[in-house]
Design a protein around this motif. Structure first.
Motif, PDB file in Angstrom:
ATOM      1  N   GLY A  51     -12.796   2.999   0.474  1.00 34.42           N
ATOM      2  CA  GLY A  51     -12.462   2.181   1.631  1.00 34.42           C
ATOM      3  C   GLY A  51     -11.423   1.134   1.267  1.00 34.42           C
ATOM      4  N   ILE A  52     -10.394   1.033   2.091  1.00 31.99           N
ATOM      5  CA  ILE A  52      -9.350   0.039   1.882  1.00 31.99           C
ATOM      6  C   ILE A  52      -9.271  -0.829   3.133  1.00 31.99           C
ATOM      7  CG2 ILE A  52      -6.892  -0.344   1.501  1.00 31.99           C
ATOM      8  CD1 ILE A  52      -6.851   2.334   0.011  1.00 31.99           C
ATOM      9  N   GLY A  59     -11.149   8.889   7.151  1.00 28.41           N
ATOM     10  CA  GLY A  59     -11.909   8.158   8.157  1.00 28.41           C
ATOM     11  C   GLY A  59     -11.355   6.766   8.390  1.00 28.41           C
ATOM     12  N   ILE A  60     -11.792   6.195   9.501  1.00 28.52           N
ATOM     13  CA  ILE A  60     -11.435   4.829   9.870  1.00 28.52           C
ATOM     14  C   ILE A  60     -12.705   4.143  10.342  1.00 28.52           C
ATOM     15  CG2 ILE A  60     -10.090   3.372  11.431  1.00 28.52           C
ATOM     16  CD1 ILE A  60      -8.115   5.705  11.689  1.00 28.52           C
ATOM     17  N   THR A  61     -12.920   2.918   9.905  1.00 34.96           N
ATOM     18  CA  THR A  61     -14.054   2.114  10.337  1.00 34.96           C
ATOM     19  C   THR A  61     -13.508   0.873  11.031  1.00 34.96           C
ATOM     20  OG1 THR A  61     -15.360   2.872   8.444  1.00 34.96           O
ATOM     21  CG2 THR A  61     -16.125   0.876   9.564  1.00 34.96           C
ATOM     22  N   LEU A  62     -13.999   0.623  12.252  1.00 34.03           N
ATOM     23  CA  LEU A  62     -13.573  -0.551  13.018  1.00 34.03           C
ATOM     24  C   LEU A  62     -14.771  -1.473  13.219  1.00 34.03           C
ATOM     25  CD1 LEU A  62     -11.456   1.299  15.713  1.00 34.03           C
ATOM     26  CD2 LEU A  62     -10.613   0.053  13.728  1.00 34.03           C
ATOM     27  N   LEU A  63     -14.705  -2.652  12.595  1.00 33.34           N
ATOM     28  CA  LEU A  63     -15.779  -3.634  12.725  1.00 33.34           C
ATOM     29  C   LEU A  63     -15.624  -4.399  14.029  1.00 33.34           C
ATOM     30  CD1 LEU A  63     -15.568  -5.033   9.084  1.00 33.34           C
ATOM     31  CD2 LEU A  63     -16.970  -3.152   9.926  1.00 33.34           C
ATOM     32  N   ASN A  64     -16.740  -4.873  14.578  1.00 29.12           N
ATOM     33  CA  ASN A  64     -16.752  -5.661  15.822  1.00 29.12           C
ATOM     34  C   ASN A  64     -16.055  -4.926  16.967  1.00 29.12           C
ATOM     35  OD1 ASN A  64     -17.993  -7.914  14.449  1.00 29.12           O
ATOM     36  ND2 ASN A  64     -15.979  -8.273  13.550  1.00 29.12           N
ATOM     37  N   PHE A  65     -16.325  -3.636  17.098  1.00 27.26           N
ATOM     38  CA  PHE A  65     -15.621  -2.800  18.062  1.00 27.26           C
ATOM     39  C   PHE A  65     -15.817  -3.251  19.510  1.00 27.26           C
ATOM     40  CE2 PHE A  65     -15.226   0.949  20.794  1.00 27.26           C
ATOM     41  CZ  PHE A  65     -13.900   1.255  20.539  1.00 27.26           C
ATOM     42  N   LYS A  66     -17.064  -3.467  19.911  1.00 32.15           N
ATOM     43  CA  LYS A  66     -17.326  -3.856  21.303  1.00 32.15           C
ATOM     44  C   LYS A  66     -16.704  -5.216  21.600  1.00 32.15           C
ATOM     45  CE  LYS A  66     -20.899  -4.393  24.765  1.00 32.15           C
ATOM     46  NZ  LYS A  66     -22.315  -4.369  25.082  1.00 32.15           N
ATOM     47  N   LYS A  67     -16.859  -6.141  20.680  1.00 32.63           N
ATOM     48  CA  LYS A  67     -16.285  -7.473  20.860  1.00 32.63           C
ATOM     49  C   LYS A  67     -14.778  -7.376  21.028  1.00 32.63           C
ATOM     50  CE  LYS A  67     -16.264 -12.083  18.780  1.00 32.63           C
ATOM     51  NZ  LYS A  67     -14.994 -12.452  19.280  1.00 32.63           N
ATOM     52  N   ARG A  68     -14.127  -6.555  20.219  1.00 34.07           N
ATOM     53  CA  ARG A  68     -12.673  -6.377  20.329  1.00 34.07           C
ATOM     54  C   ARG A  68     -12.263  -5.831  21.689  1.00 34.07           C
ATOM     55  NH1 ARG A  68      -9.811  -3.507  15.296  1.00 34.07           N
ATOM     56  NH2 ARG A  68     -11.260  -4.086  13.674  1.00 34.07           N
ATOM     57  N   THR A  69     -12.989  -4.827  22.156  1.00 34.63           N
ATOM     58  CA  THR A  69     -12.608  -4.188  23.411  1.00 34.63           C
ATOM     59  C   THR A  69     -12.943  -5.048  24.614  1.00 34.63           C
ATOM     60  OG1 THR A  69     -14.666  -2.914  23.440  1.00 34.63           O
ATOM     61  CG2 THR A  69     -12.727  -1.854  22.488  1.00 34.63           C
ATOM     62  N   MET A  83       0.848  -1.182   0.000  1.00 38.75           N
ATOM     63  CA  MET A  83       0.000   0.000   0.000  1.00 38.75           C
ATOM     64  C   MET A  83       0.887   1.237   0.000  1.00 38.75           C
ATOM     65  SD  MET A  83      -2.912   1.574   2.626  1.00 38.75           S
ATOM     66  CE  MET A  83      -2.843   0.264   3.726  1.00 38.75           C
ATOM     67  N   ALA A  84       0.452   2.259  -0.692  1.00 36.25           N
ATOM     68  CA  ALA A  84       1.176   3.522  -0.756  1.00 36.25           C
ATOM     69  C   ALA A  84       1.065   4.263   0.575  1.00 36.25           C
ATOM     70  CB  ALA A  84       0.597   4.374  -1.881  1.00 36.25           C
ATOM     71  N   THR A  85       1.965   5.197   0.776  1.00 34.12           N
ATOM     72  CA  THR A  85       1.926   6.036   1.968  1.00 34.12           C
ATOM     73  C   THR A  85       0.765   7.013   1.844  1.00 34.12           C
ATOM     74  OG1 THR A  85       4.318   5.883   2.153  1.00 34.12           O
ATOM     75  CG2 THR A  85       3.253   7.665   3.351  1.00 34.12           C
ATOM     76  N   VAL A  86       0.021   7.188   2.933  1.00 36.76           N
ATOM     77  CA  VAL A  86      -1.092   8.135   2.946  1.00 36.76           C
ATOM     78  C   VAL A  86      -0.848   9.174   4.024  1.00 36.76           C
ATOM     79  CG1 VAL A  86      -2.807   6.533   2.032  1.00 36.76           C
ATOM     80  CG2 VAL A  86      -2.436   6.668   4.486  1.00 36.76           C
ATOM     81  N   LYS A  87      -1.514  10.317   3.883  1.00 33.38           N
ATOM     82  CA  LYS A  87      -1.380  11.400   4.855  1.00 33.38           C
ATOM     83  C   LYS A  87      -2.481  11.280   5.902  1.00 33.38           C
ATOM     84  CE  LYS A  87      -0.034  14.223   0.976  1.00 33.38           C
ATOM     85  NZ  LYS A  87      -0.539  15.207   0.038  1.00 33.38           N
ATOM     86  N   ASP A 146      -8.017  -7.354   9.857  1.00 30.84           N
ATOM     87  CA  ASP A 146      -8.519  -7.383  11.233  1.00 30.84           C
ATOM     88  C   ASP A 146      -9.733  -6.489  11.452  1.00 30.84           C
ATOM     89  OD1 ASP A 146      -6.611  -9.231  12.087  1.00 30.84           O
ATOM     90  OD2 ASP A 146      -5.145  -7.654  12.521  1.00 30.84           O
ATOM     91  N   GLY A 147     -10.588  -6.358  10.434  1.00 31.25           N
ATOM     92  CA  GLY A 147     -11.812  -5.577  10.588  1.00 31.25           C
ATOM     93  C   GLY A 147     -11.577  -4.081  10.638  1.00 31.25           C
ATOM     94  N   THR A 148     -10.469  -3.616  10.058  1.00 30.47           N
ATOM     95  CA  THR A 148     -10.153  -2.193  10.031  1.00 30.47           C
ATOM     96  C   THR A 148     -10.150  -1.715   8.583  1.00 30.47           C
ATOM     97  OG1 THR A 148      -8.769  -2.437  11.993  1.00 30.47           O
ATOM     98  CG2 THR A 148      -8.462  -0.438  10.696  1.00 30.47           C
ATOM     99  N   ILE A 149     -10.935  -0.668   8.337  1.00 28.59           N
ATOM    100  CA  ILE A 149     -11.052  -0.120   6.987  1.00 28.59           C
ATOM    101  C   ILE A 149     -10.645   1.350   7.033  1.00 28.59           C
ATOM    102  CG2 ILE A 149     -12.639   0.394   5.092  1.00 28.59           C
ATOM    103  CD1 ILE A 149     -14.351  -1.994   6.276  1.00 28.59           C
ATOM    104  N   LEU A 150      -9.671   1.711   6.207  1.00 29.69           N
ATOM    105  CA  LEU A 150      -9.277   3.114   6.066  1.00 29.69           C
ATOM    106  C   LEU A 150     -10.078   3.717   4.935  1.00 29.69           C
ATOM    107  CD1 LEU A 150      -5.370   3.146   6.266  1.00 29.69           C
ATOM    108  CD2 LEU A 150      -7.012   3.710   8.052  1.00 29.69           C
ATOM    109  N   ARG A 151     -10.612   4.905   5.152  1.00 21.82           N
ATOM    110  CA  ARG A 151     -11.293   5.635   4.086  1.00 21.82           C
ATOM    111  C   ARG A 151     -10.331   6.706   3.605  1.00 21.82           C
ATOM    112  NH1 ARG A 151     -15.325   8.453   5.517  1.00 21.82           N
ATOM    113  NH2 ARG A 151     -16.157   8.548   3.437  1.00 21.82           N
TER     114      ARG A 151
END
Length: 71
Positions: free
Chosen positions: A35-36, A55-65, A1-5, A40-45
């Motif tokens: 979305g990329i 943006g960042i999307t975290l799937l299964n957030f409560k379960k993870r924590t 993946m390329a570098t992002v800011k 591990d259920g993490t999507i960068l927008r």
């Protein structure tokens, strides 16, 4: 993946969808992004024009924590 800011001087908006167990974090004003899935259920927008993370999307957030010991 390329570098992002990663924006440093923008307002963040955080929204948790309890029903779907998804945490959404947005940086700055809403804008078109792709979305990329980085695993591990993490999507960068990412704005492909500026290569900024909008943006960042975290799937299964409560379960993870609940599964991890925090602190």
């Amino acid at each position: 993946m390329a570098t992002v800011k990663i924006p440093t001087k923008t307002e963040s908006v955080i929204h948790y969808d309890k029903e779907a167990d998804v945490l959404y974090v947005s940086f700055g004003k809403p804008r078109k992004a792709e979305g990329i899935d980085i695993g591990d259920g993490t999507i960068l927008r990412i704005d492909l024009n500026t290569e900024e993370v909008v943006g960042i999307t975290l799937l299964n957030f409560k379960k993870r924590t609940e599964d991890e010991k925090v602190g």
